[in-house]
Design an enzyme around this catalytic site. Sequence first.
Site, PDB file in Angstrom:
ATOM      1  CE  LYS A   1      -3.321   2.572  12.594  1.00  0.00           C
ATOM      2  NZ  LYS A   1      -3.812   2.151  11.373  1.00  0.00           N
TER       3      LYS A   1
ATOM      4  CB  VAL B   1      -0.868   0.013   1.164  1.00  0.00           C
ATOM      5  CG1 VAL B   1      -2.074  -1.257   0.923  1.00  0.00           C
ATOM      6  CG2 VAL B   1      -0.291  -0.023   2.627  1.00  0.00           C
TER       7      VAL B   1
ATOM      8  CE1 TYR C   1      -0.260   1.225  14.379  1.00  0.00           C
ATOM      9  CE2 TYR C   1      -0.892   2.161  16.446  1.00  0.00           C
ATOM     10  CZ  TYR C   1      -1.184   1.133  15.385  1.00  0.00           C
ATOM     11  OH  TYR C   1      -2.364   0.403  15.090  1.00  0.00           O
TER      12      TYR C   1
HETATM   13  P1  NAI Z   1      -1.725  -7.633  11.659  1.00  0.00           P
HETATM   14  O1  NAI Z   1      -0.227  -7.367  11.974  1.00  0.00           O
HETATM   15  O2  NAI Z   1      -2.467  -8.770  12.346  1.00  0.00           O
HETATM   16  O3  NAI Z   1      -2.050  -7.586  10.180  1.00  0.00           O
HETATM   17  C1  NAI Z   1      -1.481  -6.754   9.458  1.00  0.00           C
HETATM   18  C2  NAI Z   1      -1.685  -7.085   7.997  1.00  0.00           C
HETATM   19  O4  NAI Z   1      -1.241  -5.968   7.063  1.00  0.00           O
HETATM   20  C3  NAI Z   1      -0.714  -8.292   7.685  1.00  0.00           C
HETATM   21  O5  NAI Z   1      -1.409  -9.213   6.887  1.00  0.00           O
HETATM   22  C4  NAI Z   1       0.563  -7.750   6.870  1.00  0.00           C
HETATM   23  O6  NAI Z   1       1.214  -8.461   5.822  1.00  0.00           O
HETATM   24  C5  NAI Z   1      -0.171  -6.448   6.276  1.00  0.00           C
HETATM   25  N1  NAI Z   1       0.632  -5.347   5.640  1.00  0.00           N
HETATM   26  C6  NAI Z   1       1.799  -4.731   6.184  1.00  0.00           C
HETATM   27  N2  NAI Z   1       2.137  -4.019   5.618  1.00  0.00           N
HETATM   28  C7  NAI Z   1       1.520  -3.891   4.364  1.00  0.00           C
HETATM   29  C8  NAI Z   1       1.924  -2.900   3.149  1.00  0.00           C
HETATM   30  N3  NAI Z   1       2.918  -2.109   2.900  1.00  0.00           N
HETATM   31  N4  NAI Z   1       0.915  -3.197   2.273  1.00  0.00           N
HETATM   32  C9  NAI Z   1      -0.066  -4.261   2.229  1.00  0.00           C
HETATM   33  N5  NAI Z   1      -0.313  -4.994   3.553  1.00  0.00           N
HETATM   34  C10 NAI Z   1       0.512  -4.864   4.427  1.00  0.00           C
HETATM   35  O7  NAI Z   1      -2.514  -6.403  12.244  1.00  0.00           O
HETATM   36  P2  NAI Z   1      -3.903  -6.204  13.067  1.00  0.00           P
HETATM   37  O8  NAI Z   1      -3.712  -6.343  13.992  1.00  0.00           O
HETATM   38  O9  NAI Z   1      -5.091  -6.974  12.168  1.00  0.00           O
HETATM   39  O10 NAI Z   1      -4.189  -4.727  12.544  1.00  0.00           O
HETATM   40  C11 NAI Z   1      -4.932  -4.128  11.572  1.00  0.00           C
HETATM   41  C12 NAI Z   1      -5.196  -2.743  11.487  1.00  0.00           C
HETATM   42  O11 NAI Z   1      -5.932  -2.377  12.666  1.00  0.00           O
HETATM   43  C13 NAI Z   1      -3.865  -1.934  11.436  1.00  0.00           C
HETATM   44  O12 NAI Z   1      -4.060  -0.780  10.636  1.00  0.00           O
HETATM   45  C14 NAI Z   1      -3.694  -1.688  12.810  1.00  0.00           C
HETATM   46  O13 NAI Z   1      -2.777  -0.561  13.007  1.00  0.00           O
HETATM   47  C15 NAI Z   1      -5.192  -1.392  13.314  1.00  0.00           C
HETATM   48  N6  NAI Z   1      -5.265  -1.508  14.671  1.00  0.00           N
HETATM   49  C16 NAI Z   1      -4.906  -2.693  15.361  1.00  0.00           C
HETATM   50  C17 NAI Z   1      -5.019  -2.733  16.622  1.00  0.00           C
HETATM   51  C18 NAI Z   1      -4.781  -4.058  17.445  1.00  0.00           C
HETATM   52  O14 NAI Z   1      -5.183  -4.124  18.769  1.00  0.00           O
HETATM   53  N7  NAI Z   1      -4.549  -5.269  16.853  1.00  0.00           N
HETATM   54  C19 NAI Z   1      -5.641  -1.532  17.411  1.00  0.00           C
HETATM   55  C20 NAI Z   1      -5.623  -0.539  16.799  1.00  0.00           C
HETATM   56  C21 NAI Z   1      -5.544  -0.499  15.580  1.00  0.00           C
END
Ligand code: NAI
Length: 244
Positions: free
Chosen positions: A156, A60, A152
């Site tokens: 955000k 992305v 981060y």
């Molecule tokens: P995760 O680490 O489990 O999954 C993230 C996914 O994004 C992975 O599949 C990874 O390969 C993909 N990714 C990373 N860089 C990328 C790129 N440059 N282009 C395309 N794909 C890419 O993360 P999770 O926990 O599912 O988080 C998802 C979203 O929610 C993120 O934006 C995170 O910041 C946000 N978030 C998560 C929280 C949590 O407690 N898990 C809390 C607040 C926000």
Amino acid sequence: MLLKEKVAVVTGAAQGIGLAIARTFTEHGARVVVADLSEEGAAGAARELGDSAWGIACDVSDEDSVRAAFSGAVDRYGRVDVLVNNAGITRDGMMHRMSVEDFRFVVDVHLQGTWLCSREALLHMRSREGGGSIVNLSSISGKVGNLGQSNYAAAKAGVIGMTKSVAREGARFGVRVNAIQPGLIRTAMTAAMPKDVLAASLESVPLGRPGEPVEVASSALFLASDLASYVTGVTLEVAGGRHM
Ligand code: NAI
């Protein structure tokens, strides 16, 4: 069937919250493009989701990669109605120890990534009837800040400003743009947190437990669907009341 016959692009959907969103969307009748940095992860997730999902490699933060992913999605399904900007990474560290590379990397993925995908989606959505919906994943860190997350939290918080600006630009074309601020959600990202930090964080959650990815997915479904037809430019906190 809240997304019947809709086409959705969900970034970072190979695992975690993105995969839960992709699954919820397919259960509600959407065809979903699982776009992820990991080609293998995207293909595996799409296989798991079945015939209405398609996996594609996409970074992305890279303009050419984002363009290719959107033209691939339009070639395959004819249109894009929904975009979920979910892809994310962390490179935590106290500021005095954080490198400029780790600052840029996090900002590039979250902020530039959201901008690049939204621009591509909006270009497409404004060129045809029917509007669309963009859902951006921010974070409670972007609302209140967090120790070791100067990169981060800045990215955000920036996503919220971008959400409101793009909501104003998209409105005349029927494109709604909203954000979700998850709190502590049980995924690989939070599994990487030290146990004592996680336990201390949970004490500040009024609902007394971490959230599940599917609980973020339900909110994304609401914002993506016509249930939210008069909702744009808002930020929905999905955090069990943490930092309300
Ligand atoms: P995760 O680490 O489990 O999954 C993230 C996914 O994004 C992975 O599949 C990874 O390969 C993909 N990714 C990373 N860089 C990328 C790129 N440059 N282009 C395309 N794909 C890419 O993360 P999770 O926990 O599912 O988080 C998802 C979203 O929610 C993120 O934006 C995170 O910041 C946000 N978030 C998560 C929280 C949590 O407690 N898990 C809390 C607040 C926000």
